[in-house]
Each structure stands twice: as structure tokens, then as C-alpha cells.
Write an enzyme that holds these catalytic residues in place. Sequence first.
Site, mmCIF file in Angstrom:
data_model
loop_
_atom_site.group_PDB
_atom_site.id
_atom_site.type_symbol
_atom_site.label_atom_id
_atom_site.label_comp_id
_atom_site.label_asym_id
_atom_site.label_seq_id
_atom_site.Cartn_x
_atom_site.Cartn_y
_atom_site.Cartn_z
ATOM 1 N N TYR A 165 -0.026 4.060 -2.229
ATOM 2 C CA TYR A 165 1.190 3.961 -1.398
ATOM 3 C C TYR A 165 0.908 4.481 0.017
ATOM 4 C CZ TYR A 165 6.205 4.538 -0.280
ATOM 5 O OH TYR A 165 7.455 4.467 0.281
ATOM 6 N N LYS A 169 1.032 2.244 3.383
ATOM 7 C CA LYS A 169 2.007 2.533 4.448
ATOM 8 C C LYS A 169 1.303 2.842 5.774
ATOM 9 C CE LYS A 169 5.740 1.873 1.996
ATOM 10 N NZ LYS A 169 6.630 0.723 2.289
HETATM 11 N N1 LIG Z 1 13.290 5.805 -0.982
HETATM 12 C C1 LIG Z 1 12.421 6.468 -0.246
HETATM 13 O O1 LIG Z 1 12.323 7.692 -0.329
HETATM 14 C C2 LIG Z 1 11.544 5.737 0.726
HETATM 15 C C3 LIG Z 1 10.912 6.482 1.730
HETATM 16 C C4 LIG Z 1 10.088 5.841 2.626
HETATM 17 C C5 LIG Z 1 9.904 4.474 2.538
HETATM 18 N N2 LIG Z 1 10.538 3.766 1.563
HETATM 19 C C6 LIG Z 1 10.304 2.326 1.513
HETATM 20 O O2 LIG Z 1 11.551 1.658 1.595
HETATM 21 C C7 LIG Z 1 11.405 0.363 1.039
HETATM 22 C C8 LIG Z 1 12.551 0.108 0.085
HETATM 23 O O3 LIG Z 1 12.467 1.004 -0.997
HETATM 24 P P1 LIG Z 1 13.741 1.660 -1.671
HETATM 25 O O4 LIG Z 1 13.547 3.129 -1.595
HETATM 26 O O5 LIG Z 1 14.973 1.066 -1.152
HETATM 27 O O6 LIG Z 1 13.462 1.266 -3.201
HETATM 28 P P2 LIG Z 1 14.318 0.440 -4.271
HETATM 29 O O7 LIG Z 1 13.454 0.404 -5.479
HETATM 30 O O8 LIG Z 1 15.697 0.988 -4.356
HETATM 31 O O9 LIG Z 1 14.403 -1.014 -3.622
HETATM 32 C C9 LIG Z 1 13.279 -1.849 -3.509
HETATM 33 C C10 LIG Z 1 13.699 -3.285 -3.711
HETATM 34 O O10 LIG Z 1 12.550 -4.101 -3.525
HETATM 35 C C11 LIG Z 1 12.487 -5.037 -4.566
HETATM 36 N N3 LIG Z 1 11.087 -5.406 -4.818
HETATM 37 C C12 LIG Z 1 10.121 -4.686 -5.437
HETATM 38 N N4 LIG Z 1 8.984 -5.373 -5.488
HETATM 39 C C13 LIG Z 1 9.229 -6.566 -4.888
HETATM 40 C C14 LIG Z 1 8.446 -7.703 -4.637
HETATM 41 N N5 LIG Z 1 7.163 -7.789 -5.047
HETATM 42 N N6 LIG Z 1 9.005 -8.742 -3.987
HETATM 43 C C15 LIG Z 1 10.306 -8.683 -3.605
HETATM 44 N N7 LIG Z 1 11.103 -7.637 -3.808
HETATM 45 C C16 LIG Z 1 10.566 -6.593 -4.452
HETATM 46 C C17 LIG Z 1 13.110 -4.355 -5.770
HETATM 47 O O11 LIG Z 1 13.570 -5.310 -6.728
HETATM 48 C C18 LIG Z 1 14.228 -3.558 -5.126
HETATM 49 O O12 LIG Z 1 15.432 -4.296 -5.067
HETATM 50 C C19 LIG Z 1 10.021 0.328 0.371
HETATM 51 O O13 LIG Z 1 9.109 -0.326 1.226
HETATM 52 C C20 LIG Z 1 9.676 1.789 0.247
HETATM 53 O O14 LIG Z 1 8.307 2.006 0.200
HETATM 54 C C21 LIG Z 1 11.360 4.363 0.655
#
Ligand SMILES: NC(=O)c1ccc[n+]([C@@H]2O[C@H](COP(=O)([O-])OP(=O)(O)OC[C@H]3O[C@@H](n4cnc5c(N)ncnc54)[C@H](O)[C@@H]3O)[C@@H](O)[C@H]2O)c1
Length: 265
Positions: A165, A169
Site C-alpha cells: 500500500y 501510494k
Molecule cells: N480510509 C482511510 O483511512 C484512507 C486514508 C488514505 C487514503 N485512502 C484511500 O482512499 C480511497 C478510498 O478508500 P476508502 O477509505 O473510501 O475505502 P472503502 O473501502 O470504504 O471504499 C473503497 C471503494 O472502492 C471500491 N473498490 C475496491 N477495489 C476496486 C476495484 N478494483 N475497482 C473498482 N472499485 C474498487 C470498493 O468496492 C469500495 O466501494 C482508497 O484509494 C484508499 O487507499 C483511505
Amino acid sequence: MPNVLDSFRLDGQVALVTGAGSGLGEAFALALAEAGADVACADLQLESAAKTAEAIRSLGRRAVAIPVDVSREGDVVAMVSATVEQLGPLDIVFANAGIAEPTSPLIESTLETWQKVIDVDLTGVYLTAREAAKVMIPRRRGKIVSTASIYGFVANFRAGRGRAYAAAKAGVINLTRSLAIELAQYNIQVNAIAPTFIGTNIAGGMLRGETEESRQYIAEISARTPIGRLGTPEELKGVAVFLASAASNLITGYTVAVDGGYLAW
Ligand SMILES: NC(=O)c1ccc[n+]([C@@H]2O[C@H](COP(=O)([O-])OP(=O)(O)OC[C@H]3O[C@@H](n4cnc5c(N)ncnc54)[C@H](O)[C@@H]3O)[C@@H](O)[C@H]2O)c1
């Protein structure tokens, strides 16, 4: 000179958000719609994308739900064509879909897990940006915004957690710079958002506080964060609209940390 608040508006623009069915993607899709855009909500889980699209339609904007696995080239090509067919030429894309891997010691980790995370979190961003750029370049306008992470700048403080990850990133942050340089000549701005920890469904719900292990993890994160807590998806909406709008036209190649000060010390 126009009123500054008008430069944040997205009326009549078409946006595409991947991972729009949950968490940050859902918040981004709603934010863009609240600012005036029509939004294609793409996700691996079509049903959850459809719920977000429905919420957007209730705001009076057009919205469609599109199934996609962002790590599959054919899916991403089809996602962008479906958006253009159903909503019109793309002005804004959020390459947001992402996954995290379970904790494991390096020497027990598998190539399969490594590859999966790189495929979704890094290659998925590349494919989404590439296909969106094919629509944006001839129109000489566009905004490409990816979701990176504070873990694109630093590593997870827990040993063995989020190794692929963090690599993916960090890749997104430098891919953002590369694409910004290449696409500047076409008036396309390319930026990323690096959020702190947000209590979404990612990482098997480890940030939702529903188990003792998760609550301990959240307490540890909070102690390491200047604001003393996690963020919420709503707190990402302002920066999303800013980077999608004319208000940020002079900003490109940049990753905005929305981190409650996490990277400040
Ligand atoms: N939540 C955190 O703490 C956090 C922090 C930093 C970055 N992020 C990033 O934010 C983004 C969204 O994550 P989130 O926290 O909302 O998670 P989440 O799991 O709530 O949402 C992610 C969504 O992406 C979809 N998804 C997963 N794999 C996929 C694929 N191969 N193709 C299409 N859709 C796909 C899932 O079905 C889900 O609806 C990600 O890139 C994650 O790395 C999250």
C-alpha cells in the site's frame, strides 16, 4: 473579475469517480454533485455505486452507476466510454478506488497480495488517468485527481502493515507529478489528495472502531495525530471541489495532505 466563490462551482461539468460506492469516493461524488456536476459513479460493487448515484439524482443532478474493476484495462476503457455516452465528455476524473492488504511479516508475504494492491492502487490510477486524458486532450481542459495517502509520504508505524500500500501510494504521488508535466500543455491539471486515517470500510473495517483491536488501533493513531482523532469523509469534500474546479487552475503536480497535522511532526 468574477466572484471567487463562482470559481469553485462545477455547473454543467461531467465528473467520473471510481470507488464511488463507499467512504471517500462516495463523499467525493456527492461533493462534486453539490458543486453542480453530473457524476458517473463507478465501483466494483455496482449496488453501492447505484446508491450513491441515486443520492446524487435526489440533489437534482444527473448520475449513473458503472461497474468497474480499475485494475482491468478493458473495464476502465469501457467505464470512460460509458460515462461519455451517458453524461457527455468528461471534465473531471477522481481515480479514487483502492484497497489495503492485511498485515504480514515480509518473509511470509505473497507476491499475489503485493501484485493485487499494486494493480488496484497504482495501475488502476494510471489506467483511469490515461483513459480520461484521451477525452480531455482534444478538448484542452480537464482535472485529474487521485487519492494517495499519508502513506505515500511515510510508512505505517506498525511493523508489517501496508507495505505494498505504501509503495503504491508513493507511486501515485510521483505519477501525479509525471502526468502533470505531460498534460500541462493541454490545460489539464493533475493533482492528488493524501488523506489521514478515515473510518471507512477499508482494511477490513480496522478504522471503524467496531472491535477491541480496531479501537486500540484508533487510540494509537489518535495519539500520533496532532488533532487527536481520525478524519471524516465529509472533511475531504472541500479539497475535492477545490482541486476539481477553476479555483485551483494554477496548481498541478501537487499532492495535498489532508491529515490533521499527521505529517507535521
Ligand atoms: N480510509 C482511510 O483511512 C484512507 C486514508 C488514505 C487514503 N485512502 C484511500 O482512499 C480511497 C478510498 O478508500 P476508502 O477509505 O473510501 O475505502 P472503502 O473501502 O470504504 O471504499 C473503497 C471503494 O472502492 C471500491 N473498490 C475496491 N477495489 C476496486 C476495484 N478494483 N475497482 C473498482 N472499485 C474498487 C470498493 O468496492 C469500495 O466501494 C482508497 O484509494 C484508499 O487507499 C483511505
